[in-house]
Design an enzyme around this catalytic site. Structure first.
Site, mmCIF file in Angstrom:
data_model
loop_
_atom_site.group_PDB
_atom_site.id
_atom_site.type_symbol
_atom_site.label_atom_id
_atom_site.label_comp_id
_atom_site.label_asym_id
_atom_site.label_seq_id
_atom_site.Cartn_x
_atom_site.Cartn_y
_atom_site.Cartn_z
ATOM 1 N N TYR A 177 0.788 -1.227 0.000
ATOM 2 C CA TYR A 177 0.000 0.000 0.000
ATOM 3 C C TYR A 177 0.824 1.282 0.000
ATOM 4 O O TYR A 177 0.259 2.362 -0.071
ATOM 5 C CB TYR A 177 -0.949 0.010 1.213
ATOM 6 C CG TYR A 177 -2.254 -0.714 0.963
ATOM 7 C CD1 TYR A 177 -2.276 -2.089 0.765
ATOM 8 C CD2 TYR A 177 -3.463 -0.023 0.926
ATOM 9 C CE1 TYR A 177 -3.472 -2.750 0.534
ATOM 10 C CE2 TYR A 177 -4.660 -0.675 0.712
ATOM 11 C CZ TYR A 177 -4.659 -2.043 0.505
ATOM 12 O OH TYR A 177 -5.853 -2.689 0.285
ATOM 13 N N LYS A 182 2.584 -15.155 2.928
ATOM 14 C CA LYS A 182 2.757 -15.974 1.726
ATOM 15 C C LYS A 182 4.252 -16.210 1.547
ATOM 16 O O LYS A 182 4.827 -15.976 0.475
ATOM 17 C CB LYS A 182 2.115 -15.262 0.523
ATOM 18 C CG LYS A 182 2.046 -16.083 -0.742
ATOM 19 C CD LYS A 182 1.168 -17.325 -0.652
ATOM 20 C CE LYS A 182 1.331 -18.192 -1.877
ATOM 21 N NZ LYS A 182 0.664 -19.504 -1.765
ATOM 22 N N ASP A 207 -3.479 -18.408 1.106
ATOM 23 C CA ASP A 207 -4.447 -19.205 0.326
ATOM 24 C C ASP A 207 -5.124 -20.243 1.217
ATOM 25 O O ASP A 207 -6.355 -20.410 1.183
ATOM 26 C CB ASP A 207 -3.773 -19.852 -0.899
ATOM 27 C CG ASP A 207 -2.451 -20.551 -0.598
ATOM 28 O OD1 ASP A 207 -1.963 -20.449 0.553
ATOM 29 O OD2 ASP A 207 -1.904 -21.203 -1.504
ATOM 30 N N ASP A 211 -6.716 -6.770 4.042
ATOM 31 C CA ASP A 211 -7.811 -6.140 3.298
ATOM 32 C C ASP A 211 -8.704 -7.226 2.699
ATOM 33 O O ASP A 211 -9.928 -7.198 2.830
ATOM 34 C CB ASP A 211 -7.236 -5.249 2.197
ATOM 35 C CG ASP A 211 -8.321 -4.618 1.353
ATOM 36 O OD1 ASP A 211 -9.269 -4.065 1.939
ATOM 37 O OD2 ASP A 211 -8.232 -4.690 0.115
ATOM 38 N N ASP A 235 -12.757 -8.758 4.024
ATOM 39 C CA ASP A 235 -14.011 -8.823 3.253
ATOM 40 C C ASP A 235 -14.606 -10.222 3.373
ATOM 41 O O ASP A 235 -15.825 -10.388 3.496
ATOM 42 C CB ASP A 235 -13.764 -8.519 1.759
ATOM 43 C CG ASP A 235 -13.875 -7.034 1.427
ATOM 44 O OD1 ASP A 235 -13.665 -6.205 2.338
ATOM 45 O OD2 ASP A 235 -14.179 -6.708 0.256
HETATM 46 C C1 IPM Z 1 -10.668 -0.740 2.990
HETATM 47 C C2 IPM Z 1 -10.691 -0.285 1.554
HETATM 48 C C3 IPM Z 1 -9.426 0.504 1.252
HETATM 49 C C4 IPM Z 1 -8.260 -0.415 1.507
HETATM 50 C C5 IPM Z 1 -9.395 1.100 -0.166
HETATM 51 C C6 IPM Z 1 -10.536 2.064 -0.393
HETATM 52 C C7 IPM Z 1 -8.085 1.785 -0.477
HETATM 53 O O1 IPM Z 1 -10.847 -1.371 0.712
HETATM 54 O O2 IPM Z 1 -10.649 0.107 3.898
HETATM 55 O O3 IPM Z 1 -10.687 -1.956 3.225
HETATM 56 O O4 IPM Z 1 -7.905 -1.223 0.644
HETATM 57 O O5 IPM Z 1 -7.685 -0.338 2.589
HETATM 58 MN MN MN Z 2 -11.132 -3.270 1.729
#
Ligand code: IPM
Ligand code: MN
Length: 344
Positions: free
Chosen positions: A135, A182, A215, A239, A243
């Site tokens: 990042y 990884k 993975d 990140d 999700d």
């Molecule tokens: C999050 C988002 C951000 C990230 C993006 C918008 C840059 O996906 O906060 O998870 O990847 O950190």
């Molecule tokens: Mn995110």
């Protein structure tokens, strides 16, 4: 309660952020917290007027607040999605908010996509390194636009950065900590993570530690998420996995996050969902992630009982079906916020 008035910088940002952030503020006000809110416009709004996505003055004022309550960033009218770096990533990096805590807890069985009942009970936290890795924006593109183009994105990992995030994972007081990397393919970065992990493990013989490649971690999270308590990992893997863990407890609409520096006390609090362009603007977006995020902010500011009270109200409303459609209810964004206020 300390009674000290705290200054909260509120940045709803784009689209869904504009809908959920007022609900979080509404709940904080209804809970009677001694907060003074100051709202700042960031994101596509100023950008489309030809201004910076976040002005210097906004950054300075927000940085001096006790905490930043953030909505979301992203607007299809802005072709360069990289502007999130000027807002969200800038705050994370410049305030050195190196810990990104992303808890996932299942409020009700009906929200789980897992078939086996015995494996649904998710109560885990992803501890994401938040200031390094892929990042940092190091790299570049050469021979741009040609068939010989080369793009390089550097993965930056420092001894200090890796050590401090791994250390943080052990401060959470949970019994099991799993480190995810990884290192079988990314030997340099992974090697550093492995070395730091080995010394941290040795210092915490009382904690059940485990290592998984990313993975395998993704696969295990889907197969049996109940086996995890703390997952500590780098910026990109954190990140992605957060999700996935959100989807295990009801989807992007419910998952909160805290970006903090435990030493300075600075904090940016944002739901992990984005600006949801496909559904934003119609009262459909779920305010639960934003309100749980507000609860994390309250806890960070020292009001642990109030934080639990807010989280409890959210949980009760969701269990009762007083929620938006994504969670099986029929309420609008603001009605869902009201239902939570009623249960405080
Ligand atoms: C999050 C988002 C951000 C990230 C993006 C918008 C840059 O996906 O906060 O998870 O990847 O950190
Ligand atoms: Mn995110």
């Amino acid at each position: 309660m300390s009674g000290k008035t705290r200054k909260i910088a509120v940045m709803p940002g784009d689209l869904a952020g504009q809908e959920v952030t007022p609900e979080a503020v509404k709940v904080l006000q209804a809970a009677g917290l001694p907060y003074e809110f100051q709202e700042f416009e960031v994101g596509a709004g100023p950008l489309l007027r030809g201004e910076p996505a976040m002005s210097e003055q906004t950054f300075r004022e927000a940085a001096s607040a006790d905490a930043i309550l953030f909505g979301a960033i992203g607007d299809p009218r802005v072709p360069d999605v990289g502007y999130s770096a000027q807002v969200l990533l800038r705050i994370r990096f410049e305030l050195d908010l190196y810990v990104n805590l992303r808890p996932a807890r299942l409020f009700h069985d009906r929200l789980s996509p897992i078939r086996a009942e015995s494996k649904r009970a998710v109560d885990l936290i992803v501890v994401r390194e938040n200031t390094e890795g892929l990042y940092v924006g190091a790299g570049g593109r050469i021979r741009r636009g040609s068939k010989d183009e080369v793009a390089i994105q550097e993965d930056v990992n420092t001894y200090r950065g890796v050590t401090r995030i791994l250390e943080h994972a052990f401060t959470l007081g949970r019994q099991k900590v799993c480190m995810v990397d990884k290192s079988n393919a990314m030997n340099h970065a992974g090697g550093l993570w492995q070395d730091c992990w080995a010394s941290l493990q040795a210092r915490h013989p009382d904690v059940e530690t485990r290592h998984l490649y990313v993975d395998a971690a993704a696969m295990e999270l889907v197969r049996d998420p109940s086996q995890f308590q703390v997952i500590v990992t780098g910026n990109l893997f954190g990140d992605i996995l957060s999700d996935l863990t959100a989807a295990l407890v009801g989807g992007m609409g419910v998952a909160p996050s805290a970006n903090i520096n435990p030493e300075t006390g600075s904090g940016l609090f944002e739901p992990i969902h984005g600006s949801a362009p496909s559904i934003a603007g119609n009262g459909l977006v779920n305010p639960v992630g934003a309100i749980m995020t507000a609860s994390m902010m309250v806890g960070h500011l020292g009001e642990v009982e109030q934080a639990q009270r807010i989280a409890g109200a959210v949980e009760a409303a969701v269990i009762a079906g007083e929620c938006t459609r994504d969670l099986g209810g029929s309420l609008s964004t603001s009605e869902a916020g009201d239902a939570i206020v009623k249960r405080l």
